[in-house]
Write a protein that holds these residues in place. Structure first.
Motif, PDB file in Angstrom:
ATOM      1  N   MET A 118      56.210  59.067 -30.951  1.00 21.81           N
ATOM      2  CA  MET A 118      57.362  58.895 -30.071  1.00 21.81           C
ATOM      3  C   MET A 118      57.350  59.890 -28.916  1.00 21.81           C
ATOM      4  N   GLY A 119      56.607  60.989 -29.062  1.00 24.77           N
ATOM      5  CA  GLY A 119      56.398  61.883 -27.926  1.00 24.77           C
ATOM      6  C   GLY A 119      55.674  61.169 -26.789  1.00 24.77           C
ATOM      7  N   PHE A 120      54.717  60.301 -27.133  1.00 21.65           N
ATOM      8  CA  PHE A 120      54.042  59.503 -26.112  1.00 21.65           C
ATOM      9  C   PHE A 120      55.036  58.588 -25.397  1.00 21.65           C
ATOM     10  N   VAL A 121      55.997  58.055 -26.136  1.00 25.48           N
ATOM     11  CA  VAL A 121      56.975  57.148 -25.536  1.00 25.48           C
ATOM     12  C   VAL A 121      57.799  57.865 -24.478  1.00 25.48           C
ATOM     13  N   ILE A 122      58.337  59.039 -24.805  1.00 29.15           N
ATOM     14  CA  ILE A 122      59.175  59.751 -23.839  1.00 29.15           C
ATOM     15  C   ILE A 122      58.331  60.239 -22.662  1.00 29.15           C
ATOM     16  N   LEU A 123      57.083  60.605 -22.903  1.00 32.13           N
ATOM     17  CA  LEU A 123      56.182  60.994 -21.818  1.00 32.13           C
ATOM     18  C   LEU A 123      55.974  59.829 -20.856  1.00 32.13           C
ATOM     19  N   GLY A 124      55.725  58.638 -21.391  1.00 36.24           N
ATOM     20  CA  GLY A 124      55.468  57.479 -20.551  1.00 36.24           C
ATOM     21  C   GLY A 124      56.689  56.999 -19.795  1.00 36.24           C
ATOM     22  N   ILE A 125      57.869  57.049 -20.429  1.00 38.15           N
ATOM     23  CA  ILE A 125      59.082  56.583 -19.758  1.00 38.15           C
ATOM     24  C   ILE A 125      59.351  57.388 -18.501  1.00 38.15           C
ATOM     25  N   PHE A 126      59.220  58.708 -18.584  1.00 35.66           N
ATOM     26  CA  PHE A 126      59.581  59.559 -17.464  1.00 35.66           C
ATOM     27  C   PHE A 126      58.419  59.823 -16.513  1.00 35.66           C
ATOM     28  N   ALA A 127      57.309  59.116 -16.705  1.00 39.63           N
ATOM     29  CA  ALA A 127      56.248  59.132 -15.703  1.00 39.63           C
ATOM     30  C   ALA A 127      56.589  58.213 -14.530  1.00 39.63           C
ATOM     31  N   PHE A 128      57.478  57.235 -14.759  1.00 43.47           N
ATOM     32  CA  PHE A 128      58.001  56.366 -13.698  1.00 43.47           C
ATOM     33  C   PHE A 128      56.911  55.595 -12.953  1.00 43.47           C
ATOM     34  N   ASN A 129      55.984  55.000 -13.663  1.00 46.30           N
ATOM     35  CA  ASN A 129      55.039  54.111 -12.994  1.00 46.30           C
ATOM     36  C   ASN A 129      54.674  52.965 -13.930  1.00 46.30           C
ATOM     37  N   GLU A 130      54.080  51.924 -13.357  1.00 43.22           N
ATOM     38  CA  GLU A 130      53.863  50.684 -14.088  1.00 43.22           C
ATOM     39  C   GLU A 130      52.941  50.856 -15.282  1.00 43.22           C
ATOM     40  N   LEU A 131      51.843  51.574 -15.096  1.00 45.60           N
ATOM     41  CA  LEU A 131      50.900  51.751 -16.195  1.00 45.60           C
ATOM     42  C   LEU A 131      51.564  52.418 -17.396  1.00 45.60           C
ATOM     43  N   ALA A 132      52.296  53.492 -17.123  1.00 42.63           N
ATOM     44  CA  ALA A 132      52.943  54.229 -18.215  1.00 42.63           C
ATOM     45  C   ALA A 132      53.982  53.372 -18.927  1.00 42.63           C
ATOM     46  N   LEU A 133      54.760  52.610 -18.167  1.00 45.79           N
ATOM     47  CA  LEU A 133      55.798  51.781 -18.780  1.00 45.79           C
ATOM     48  C   LEU A 133      55.187  50.642 -19.598  1.00 45.79           C
ATOM     49  N   GLN A 134      54.080  50.081 -19.123  1.00 42.68           N
ATOM     50  CA  GLN A 134      53.379  49.093 -19.940  1.00 42.68           C
ATOM     51  C   GLN A 134      52.911  49.718 -21.254  1.00 42.68           C
ATOM     52  N   GLY A 135      52.395  50.941 -21.170  1.00 46.11           N
ATOM     53  CA  GLY A 135      51.969  51.642 -22.371  1.00 46.11           C
ATOM     54  C   GLY A 135      53.123  51.932 -23.312  1.00 46.11           C
ATOM     55  N   VAL A 136      54.289  52.252 -22.754  1.00 45.44           N
ATOM     56  CA  VAL A 136      55.466  52.530 -23.575  1.00 45.44           C
ATOM     57  C   VAL A 136      55.840  51.304 -24.405  1.00 45.44           C
ATOM     58  N   VAL A 137      55.893  50.145 -23.754  1.00 46.41           N
ATOM     59  CA  VAL A 137      56.252  48.917 -24.477  1.00 46.41           C
ATOM     60  C   VAL A 137      55.210  48.604 -25.544  1.00 46.41           C
ATOM     61  N   MET A 138      53.938  48.769 -25.206  1.00 48.94           N
ATOM     62  CA  MET A 138      52.888  48.550 -26.199  1.00 48.94           C
ATOM     63  C   MET A 138      53.016  49.525 -27.359  1.00 48.94           C
ATOM     64  N   GLN A 139      53.378  50.765 -27.062  1.00 50.86           N
ATOM     65  CA  GLN A 139      53.535  51.767 -28.126  1.00 50.86           C
ATOM     66  C   GLN A 139      54.688  51.412 -29.047  1.00 50.86           C
ATOM     67  N   LEU A 140      55.768  50.886 -28.488  1.00 47.78           N
ATOM     68  CA  LEU A 140      56.897  50.480 -29.327  1.00 47.78           C
ATOM     69  C   LEU A 140      56.478  49.421 -30.331  1.00 47.78           C
ATOM     70  N   VAL A 141      55.675  48.470 -29.883  1.00 48.65           N
ATOM     71  CA  VAL A 141      55.268  47.371 -30.754  1.00 48.65           C
ATOM     72  C   VAL A 141      54.186  47.807 -31.736  1.00 48.65           C
ATOM     73  N   THR A 142      53.150  48.462 -31.233  1.00 50.70           N
ATOM     74  CA  THR A 142      52.024  48.824 -32.101  1.00 50.70           C
ATOM     75  C   THR A 142      52.406  49.895 -33.111  1.00 50.70           C
ATOM     76  N   HIS A 143      53.231  50.854 -32.706  1.00 51.20           N
ATOM     77  CA  HIS A 143      53.681  51.862 -33.667  1.00 51.20           C
ATOM     78  C   HIS A 143      54.506  51.220 -34.775  1.00 51.20           C
ATOM     79  N   ALA A 144      55.361  50.260 -34.414  1.00 50.38           N
ATOM     80  CA  ALA A 144      56.170  49.580 -35.425  1.00 50.38           C
ATOM     81  C   ALA A 144      55.287  48.921 -36.474  1.00 50.38           C
ATOM     82  N   ILE A 145      54.185  48.321 -36.044  1.00 43.29           N
ATOM     83  CA  ILE A 145      53.324  47.598 -36.972  1.00 43.29           C
ATOM     84  C   ILE A 145      52.447  48.542 -37.778  1.00 43.29           C
TER      85      ILE A 145
END
Length: 513
Positions: free
Chosen positions: A307-334
């Motif tokens: 979840m540290g990766f999630v907060i890092l990506g959210i506040f990077a404020f760019n498309e690549l990071a936000l795409q990674g954040v959404v992927m992290q939410l899904v892949t971490h859940a699984i």
């Protein structure tokens, strides 16, 4: 919610009926949501995808500006599919584990999932807070009644942390409500109306922190993480699955949906600190994970790191990071949800969670050992599996925003390899402990783990459907936070445009077709 009430009532006469009711209810929801997602993806391929797919609003308490307002965009749809998917697996992994008060158990399970679904759809801030609290009480009962030895302590700690932080969010919601009402003459909890609220810098900061604390406690981020290992270690298997797979995701969702759009300037000022705490969480969580001997606590601390990766990506404020954040939410859940299920299976067989009392199980359980190896490879970010896509995109995006923080975050991948490989070495290899014959997967368990394994492989090989689904949401955020200039200082658009960018587009099923 209706399925939960039915399970509670019929559970008094037959212990098996609540299980089947819960499974049937969640299966219908999953099939409907998955079909809707597929149809939406196909229609998006023909015409540009819309920001908001569905919008429903009905007056609830008009005198206070409260409405029953639900809306779904790509992010909400993706998380709703994930909720029903993991809900089915939660019922299946509880099939033999829960034998007492079965009706009340499935009532709480279904109400947690209903609350989570409401959080992902609510566009009225009062309604959002209502669903936020609906999640709390059933999870408290799930831990406190069906948990392990120290379940009461863990349940109280979970309740205090989440309830206290939730009250801060309620105060922030009320503050925003009254400030908007005094400045416009319209008192409303409508999300889309509140987006245009004019706030001073100090007011915006303190209101944002009310939301932010509630969300980072639920995420959780260091130093608000201490409730999570206790809750995970004492919760039943399904409780750990829902905690890791869904409840933590509501914190990230809240930041993406509410903190950034409602308080853009304050978010920019908070960004360096948030990214810093994200990096601390990545490294600190990984180190503590390696230090654990309790298997469930070990996996719980890996969640703090991820979840540290999630907060890092959210506040990077760019498309690549936000795409990674959404992927992290899904892949971490699984992947992490699967590890918690496996920890529950091992405890059921060995009657312990201590990895020092395990070892040499590969020969007795080759199927479980092979699946465990793949799951820990996913957790450490092996290419070809979903977690790699998520963390790679986050690090690329973070590198654009802050080079040194991205480099420090990348060291977390080294730590994750160490604690992940330790799980396999301690549990399945090493000197065998003196235990009797241990059975491998049953057919029910094999179905659960095969489903999760194929999902994490699919996300690693073909993540594009997920990225395409959330692209309109990411584009909205990018319009609020345009690309950083060479000095890494984001340039913000004019305030009135924020509400315009988020204005809801109403569609019926016929329109989408």
């Amino acid at each position: 919610m209706g399925g939960g009430l039915l399970a509670l009532l019929l559970g008094r006469w037959n212990k098996n009926l609540p299980r089947w009711i819960a499974l049937y209810t969640l299966s219908i929801a999953f099939i409907a949501l998955l079909s809707f997602w597929i149809d939406h993806s196909q229609s998006a391929g023909i015409s540009p995808p819309s920001s908001w797919i569905i919008d429903y609003q009905h007056e609830w308490i008009p005198s206070f500006g409260i409405s029953f307002h639900l809306a779904i965009d790509g992010l909400s749809l993706l998380l709703l599919v994930l909720t029903s998917f993991l809900g089915i697996l939660a019922v299946l992994c509880s099939w033999k584990e829960v034998t007492e008060r079965v009706g009340f158990y499935h009532f709480n399970l279904l109400w947690i999932l209903a609350g989570i679904s409401g959080v992902f759809m609510a566009m009225d801030l009062f309604l959002f807070y209502f669903f936020w609290e609906v999640m709390l009480i059933p999870m408290y009962f799930l831990i406190g009644i069906w948990g392990s030895k120290n379940r009461e302590y863990a349940a109280y700690k979970f309740f205090i942390f989440t309830q206290a932080s939730g009250l801060l969010m309620l105060l922030a919601i009320l503050g925003l409500y009254f400030i908007h009402g005094r400045s416009t003459g319209v008192y409303t909890f409508n999300y889309f109306e509140l987006l245009g609220t004019v706030l001073s810098a100090d007011t915006a900061f303190w209101l944002m922190m009310g939301f932010m604390i509630a969300f980072v406690v639920k995420l959780p981020i260091v130093p608000f993480h201490s409730w999570l290992p206790d809750a995970h270690s004492e919760a039943p298997t399904a409780g750990s699955l829902i905690l890791a797979g869904l409840l933590l995701k509501t914190g990230a969702y809240g930041i993406l949906r509410f903190v950034l759009p409602l308080f853009p300037e304050a978010s920019l000022n908070l960004a360096p600190w948030a990214m810093g705490f994200g990096v601390i969480g990545i490294i600190y969580g990984a180190i503590l994970a390696y230090a654990q001997t309790d298997l469930k606590r070990l996996v719980a601390y890996t969640s703090v790191s991820h979840m540290g990766f999630v907060i890092l990506g959210i506040f990077a404020f760019n498309e690549l990071a936000l795409q990674g954040v959404v992927m992290q939410l899904v892949t971490h859940a699984i992947s992490t949800g699967a590890l918690f299920i496996m920890a529950g299976m091992l405890k059921e067989r060995l009657h312990t969670r201590e990895i020092d009392q395990m070892g040499g199980l590969w020969h007795q359980m080759p199927g479980m050992g092979a699946i465990a190896l793949l799951l820990v490879m996913a957790s450490l970010g092996l290419p070809g599996l979903g977690n790699f896509i998520a963390e790679f995109l986050i690090l690329l995006g973070a590198f654009k925003a802050n080079v040194w923080l991205a480099v420090l975050a990348a060291t977390g991948l080294i730590f994750s390899a160490i604690y992940s490989l330790r799980i396999v070495q301690k549990v399945f290899f090493g000197p065998p402990e003196k235990v009797g014959p241990v059975p491998d997967f049953s057919w029910r368990e094999m179905l659960i783990m095969a489903t999760l394994t194929l999902s994490i492989i699919w996300l690693g090989v073909y993540p594009q459907p997920v990225i395409n689904t959330v692209r309109p949401m990411i584009n909205r955020l990018e319009q609020v936070f345009p690309a950083r200039n060479p000095k890494h200082s984001p340039v913000l658009q004019a305030k009135p445009s924020i509400k315009d960018k988020y204005q809801v587009q109403k569609h019926t099923a016929d329109d989408d077709t």
